[in-house]
Motif scaffolding. Structure first.
Motif, PDB file in Angstrom:
ATOM      1  N   GLY A 209      11.148  42.016  -7.372  1.00 46.57           N
ATOM      2  CA  GLY A 209      10.166  40.980  -7.666  1.00 46.57           C
ATOM      3  C   GLY A 209       9.079  40.823  -6.622  1.00 46.57           C
ATOM      4  N   PHE A 210       8.851  41.850  -5.790  1.00 47.54           N
ATOM      5  CA  PHE A 210       7.807  41.767  -4.782  1.00 47.54           C
ATOM      6  C   PHE A 210       6.428  41.868  -5.436  1.00 47.54           C
ATOM      7  CE2 PHE A 210      10.695  43.734  -1.276  1.00 47.54           C
ATOM      8  CZ  PHE A 210      11.421  42.562  -1.252  1.00 47.54           C
ATOM      9  N   SER A 211       5.442  41.317  -4.773  1.00 45.64           N
ATOM     10  CA  SER A 211       4.051  41.450  -5.200  1.00 45.64           C
ATOM     11  C   SER A 211       3.206  41.786  -3.987  1.00 45.64           C
ATOM     12  CB  SER A 211       3.546  40.158  -5.858  1.00 45.64           C
ATOM     13  OG  SER A 211       3.617  39.075  -4.939  1.00 45.64           O
ATOM     14  N   GLY A 212       2.049  42.409  -4.225  1.00 49.65           N
ATOM     15  CA  GLY A 212       1.180  42.765  -3.112  1.00 49.65           C
ATOM     16  C   GLY A 212       1.763  43.893  -2.272  1.00 49.65           C
ATOM     17  N   GLN A 213       1.491  43.857  -0.972  1.00 53.00           N
ATOM     18  CA  GLN A 213       1.922  44.909  -0.062  1.00 53.00           C
ATOM     19  C   GLN A 213       3.194  44.518   0.683  1.00 53.00           C
ATOM     20  OE1 GLN A 213      -1.248  46.093   2.537  1.00 53.00           O
ATOM     21  NE2 GLN A 213      -2.613  46.694   0.875  1.00 53.00           N
ATOM     22  N   HIS A 214       4.105  45.501   0.779  1.00 54.61           N
ATOM     23  CA  HIS A 214       5.357  45.284   1.495  1.00 54.61           C
ATOM     24  C   HIS A 214       5.798  46.595   2.127  1.00 54.61           C
ATOM     25  CE1 HIS A 214       6.434  41.180   0.152  1.00 54.61           C
ATOM     26  NE2 HIS A 214       5.763  41.512  -0.938  1.00 54.61           N
ATOM     27  N   THR A 215       6.633  46.489   3.151  1.00 47.55           N
ATOM     28  CA  THR A 215       7.290  47.655   3.740  1.00 47.55           C
ATOM     29  C   THR A 215       8.770  47.572   3.418  1.00 47.55           C
ATOM     30  OG1 THR A 215       5.686  47.844   5.540  1.00 47.55           O
ATOM     31  CG2 THR A 215       7.817  48.918   5.844  1.00 47.55           C
ATOM     32  N   LEU A 216       9.283  48.588   2.760  1.00 51.33           N
ATOM     33  CA  LEU A 216      10.693  48.635   2.376  1.00 51.33           C
ATOM     34  C   LEU A 216      11.404  49.693   3.189  1.00 51.33           C
ATOM     35  CD1 LEU A 216       9.196  47.393  -0.205  1.00 51.33           C
ATOM     36  CD2 LEU A 216      11.233  48.097  -1.447  1.00 51.33           C
ATOM     37  N   ARG A 217      12.673  49.446   3.453  1.00 50.24           N
ATOM     38  CA  ARG A 217      13.512  50.426   4.149  1.00 50.24           C
ATOM     39  C   ARG A 217      14.546  50.941   3.158  1.00 50.24           C
ATOM     40  NH1 ARG A 217      15.430  50.418  10.295  1.00 50.24           N
ATOM     41  NH2 ARG A 217      13.259  51.075  10.344  1.00 50.24           N
ATOM     42  N   VAL A 218      14.557  52.256   2.961  1.00 51.85           N
ATOM     43  CA  VAL A 218      15.461  52.872   1.989  1.00 51.85           C
ATOM     44  C   VAL A 218      16.235  54.003   2.640  1.00 51.85           C
ATOM     45  CG1 VAL A 218      14.022  52.257   0.005  1.00 51.85           C
ATOM     46  CG2 VAL A 218      13.658  54.444   1.162  1.00 51.85           C
ATOM     47  N   ARG A 219      17.438  54.227   2.121  1.00 49.32           N
ATOM     48  CA  ARG A 219      18.251  55.364   2.570  1.00 49.32           C
ATOM     49  C   ARG A 219      18.252  56.415   1.465  1.00 49.32           C
ATOM     50  NH1 ARG A 219      21.667  55.875   6.597  1.00 49.32           N
ATOM     51  NH2 ARG A 219      22.016  53.621   6.866  1.00 49.32           N
ATOM     52  N   VAL A 220      17.949  57.666   1.836  1.00 52.04           N
ATOM     53  CA  VAL A 220      17.834  58.732   0.839  1.00 52.04           C
ATOM     54  C   VAL A 220      18.590  59.961   1.315  1.00 52.04           C
ATOM     55  CG1 VAL A 220      15.599  57.880   0.036  1.00 52.04           C
ATOM     56  CG2 VAL A 220      15.678  59.619   1.830  1.00 52.04           C
ATOM     57  N   SER A 221      18.948  60.812   0.373  1.00 50.40           N
ATOM     58  CA  SER A 221      19.671  62.035   0.714  1.00 50.40           C
ATOM     59  C   SER A 221      18.794  62.949   1.570  1.00 50.40           C
ATOM     60  CB  SER A 221      20.099  62.768  -0.563  1.00 50.40           C
ATOM     61  OG  SER A 221      18.975  63.083  -1.363  1.00 50.40           O
ATOM     62  N   GLY A 222      19.463  63.727   2.416  1.00 50.56           N
ATOM     63  CA  GLY A 222      18.748  64.671   3.267  1.00 50.56           C
ATOM     64  C   GLY A 222      18.180  64.080   4.532  1.00 50.56           C
ATOM     65  N   CYS A 223      18.379  62.758   4.734  1.00 50.02           N
ATOM     66  CA  CYS A 223      17.881  62.089   5.939  1.00 50.02           C
ATOM     67  C   CYS A 223      19.017  61.309   6.584  1.00 50.02           C
ATOM     68  CB  CYS A 223      16.736  61.128   5.616  1.00 50.02           C
ATOM     69  SG  CYS A 223      15.177  61.942   5.329  1.00 50.02           S
ATOM     70  N   GLU A 224      19.192  61.492   7.878  1.00 52.52           N
ATOM     71  CA  GLU A 224      20.260  60.783   8.582  1.00 52.52           C
ATOM     72  C   GLU A 224      19.956  59.297   8.711  1.00 52.52           C
ATOM     73  OE1 GLU A 224      22.529  60.939  12.942  1.00 52.52           O
ATOM     74  OE2 GLU A 224      21.356  62.657  12.221  1.00 52.52           O
ATOM     75  N   ASP A 225      18.690  58.963   8.942  1.00 52.74           N
ATOM     76  CA  ASP A 225      18.294  57.566   9.148  1.00 52.74           C
ATOM     77  C   ASP A 225      17.490  57.043   7.962  1.00 52.74           C
ATOM     78  OD1 ASP A 225      19.415  57.474  11.760  1.00 52.74           O
ATOM     79  OD2 ASP A 225      17.650  58.567  12.515  1.00 52.74           O
ATOM     80  N   PRO A 226      17.511  55.731   7.735  1.00 52.48           N
ATOM     81  CA  PRO A 226      16.677  55.150   6.669  1.00 52.48           C
ATOM     82  C   PRO A 226      15.191  55.391   6.941  1.00 52.48           C
ATOM     83  CG  PRO A 226      18.339  53.577   7.418  1.00 52.48           C
ATOM     84  CD  PRO A 226      18.363  54.719   8.386  1.00 52.48           C
ATOM     85  N   LEU A 227      14.399  55.370   5.878  1.00 50.81           N
ATOM     86  CA  LEU A 227      12.959  55.586   5.971  1.00 50.81           C
ATOM     87  C   LEU A 227      12.201  54.314   5.607  1.00 50.81           C
ATOM     88  CD1 LEU A 227      12.673  59.083   4.227  1.00 50.81           C
ATOM     89  CD2 LEU A 227      12.757  58.606   6.679  1.00 50.81           C
ATOM     90  N   ASP A 228      11.072  54.103   6.270  1.00 46.63           N
ATOM     91  CA  ASP A 228      10.198  52.969   5.961  1.00 46.63           C
ATOM     92  C   ASP A 228       9.093  53.422   5.018  1.00 46.63           C
ATOM     93  OD1 ASP A 228      11.584  51.160   7.582  1.00 46.63           O
ATOM     94  OD2 ASP A 228      10.476  51.791   9.369  1.00 46.63           O
ATOM     95  N   VAL A 229       8.870  52.650   3.973  1.00 39.77           N
ATOM     96  CA  VAL A 229       7.852  52.992   2.976  1.00 39.77           C
ATOM     97  C   VAL A 229       6.967  51.774   2.735  1.00 39.77           C
ATOM     98  CG1 VAL A 229       7.394  53.960   0.701  1.00 39.77           C
ATOM     99  CG2 VAL A 229       9.558  54.486   1.868  1.00 39.77           C
ATOM    100  N   GLU A 230       5.658  51.948   2.916  1.00 38.30           N
ATOM    101  CA  GLU A 230       4.703  50.899   2.581  1.00 38.30           C
ATOM    102  C   GLU A 230       4.335  51.040   1.106  1.00 38.30           C
ATOM    103  OE1 GLU A 230       1.328  50.968   5.237  1.00 38.30           O
ATOM    104  OE2 GLU A 230       2.597  51.640   6.909  1.00 38.30           O
ATOM    105  N   VAL A 231       4.426  49.942   0.359  1.00 46.55           N
ATOM    106  CA  VAL A 231       4.100  49.987  -1.064  1.00 46.55           C
ATOM    107  C   VAL A 231       3.119  48.874  -1.403  1.00 46.55           C
ATOM    108  CG1 VAL A 231       6.376  50.931  -1.607  1.00 46.55           C
ATOM    109  CG2 VAL A 231       5.991  48.479  -1.808  1.00 46.55           C
ATOM    110  N   ASN A 232       2.258  49.167  -2.353  1.00 43.64           N
ATOM    111  CA  ASN A 232       1.386  48.146  -2.930  1.00 43.64           C
ATOM    112  C   ASN A 232       1.750  48.050  -4.408  1.00 43.64           C
ATOM    113  OD1 ASN A 232      -0.833  46.776  -4.227  1.00 43.64           O
ATOM    114  ND2 ASN A 232      -2.031  47.106  -2.368  1.00 43.64           N
TER     115      ASN A 232
END
Length: 329
Positions: free
Chosen positions: A144-167
């Protein structure tokens, strides 16, 4: 001797089994993975009920919810329904066969983890930057986010979570990518190891299946990575044709775009450059991606990939009954 019918579910999976066997009363042996539920029938009435239970279970497990997305042409289907890893490959094969979606790869959404905005695995457990940034946008809308946010997600092939800026309004995303583990020369080309995928960047060579297969076999023999790509890059017009192979599912795609491959290209282009900030917009078969890299002395501080994402609304599709029952098509 009585005839017992057992209908059970594998734990955390959609695989149904039917065991028919004569056993002695009071001497009951169940396989250890039949832990979720089972039904025991001792007469014809119960047997009929057992089959009805089985059919209802099959029908409930034969539908999955998906989202089809298009991050700069790298078309990806996200499976939202929890699925056991043993079903990744057959479900992915079926989804990739659906012409209406024309997808290149399949991602599976995992249960949430505290402190993160979501978890996701690719079918072959490889890393994919385009799928990762798309997943962050999907999660932002789900939350339910709106506008710009930075999310932290964990994905395969990466040891550490990644930060993603989304609009959420413009569907534009910018992901902090894994820094290459190594950048080395390989037969006059450049080999970039991103951990979850190994990319070979080759300059001014025409992309074709035969050339890719030759390079793929050489790389597998020497490195045996979980996934590999050959990035056919044309420096004159900054255009890239990415070709990616994933070992676990044995798929090869001339992709519409490739985020991790774009990182490999910019890493190769700036490898001999001094410290500083560099940015390139790379044209790819179905879209373009912008890559930016910040270099320190003899190391890379950060790499970002950004670009638009198109994602459809979630839909429910029916799996073939044979796949729901056996895990095979």
């Amino acid at each position: 001797m009585d005839l017992y019918y057992f209908i059970g579910l594998y734990q955390h999976s959609a695989k149904l089994i039917l065991i028919e066997n004569k056993i002695s009363c009071g001497c009951l042996f169940l396989r250890a993975n039949l832990v979720d539920s089972f039904y025991v029938a001792q007469d014809q009435t119960d047997i009929t009920q057992a089959y009805q239970e089985r059919n209802l279970l099959i029908m409930s497990l034969s539908s999955i919810q998906i989202i089809a997305a298009d991050p700069a042409g790298n078309k990806t289907i996200f499976v939202l329904t929890p699925v056991s890893r043993e079903f990744y490959q057959p479900i992915a094969s079926y989804l990739l066969s659906l012409k209406e979606h024309n997808a290149e790869q399949i991602a599976f959404v995992l249960p949430d983890e505290p402190g993160l905005h979501g978890r996701m695995e690719m079918c072959g457990l490889e890393f994919c930057g385009n799928a990762s940034r798309t997943f962050a946008l999907i999660q932002a809308k789900k939350l339910g986010f709106s506008g710009q946010h930075t999310l932290r997600v964990r994905v395969s092939g990466c040891e550490d979570p990644l930060d993603v800026e989304v609009n959420v309004e413009t569907n534009y995303t910018k992901i902090r990518m894994p820094v290459p583990l190594s950048i080395t020369s390989w037969n006059n080309d450049v080999l970039v190891d991103l951990g979850g995928i190994l990319h070979l960047v080759t300059m001014d060579k025409a992309p074709n299946p035969a050339a890719f297969e030759t390079l793929k076999e050489q790389l597998i023999q020497e490195y045996d990575p979980p996934a590999l790509g050959v990035m056919f890059f044309q420096p004159e017009n900054r255009s890239l044709t990415p070709v990616v192979y994933v070992a676990d599912v044995r798929t090869t795609y001339f992709e519409g775009s490739c985020a991790s491959g774009t990182v490999a290209v910019i890493a190769a282009l700036t490898h001999a450059c001094p410290s500083g900030d560099y940015s390139y917009t790379i044209q790819q078969p179905q879209g373009e991606l912008t890559a930016s890299i910040k270099k320190g002395k003899n190391h890379i501080d950060s790499v970002f990939i950004e670009g638009p994402v198109a994602a459809e609304e979630p839909i429910t599709i029916q799996l073939p009954l044979q796949l729901a029952c056996t895990g095979r098509i």
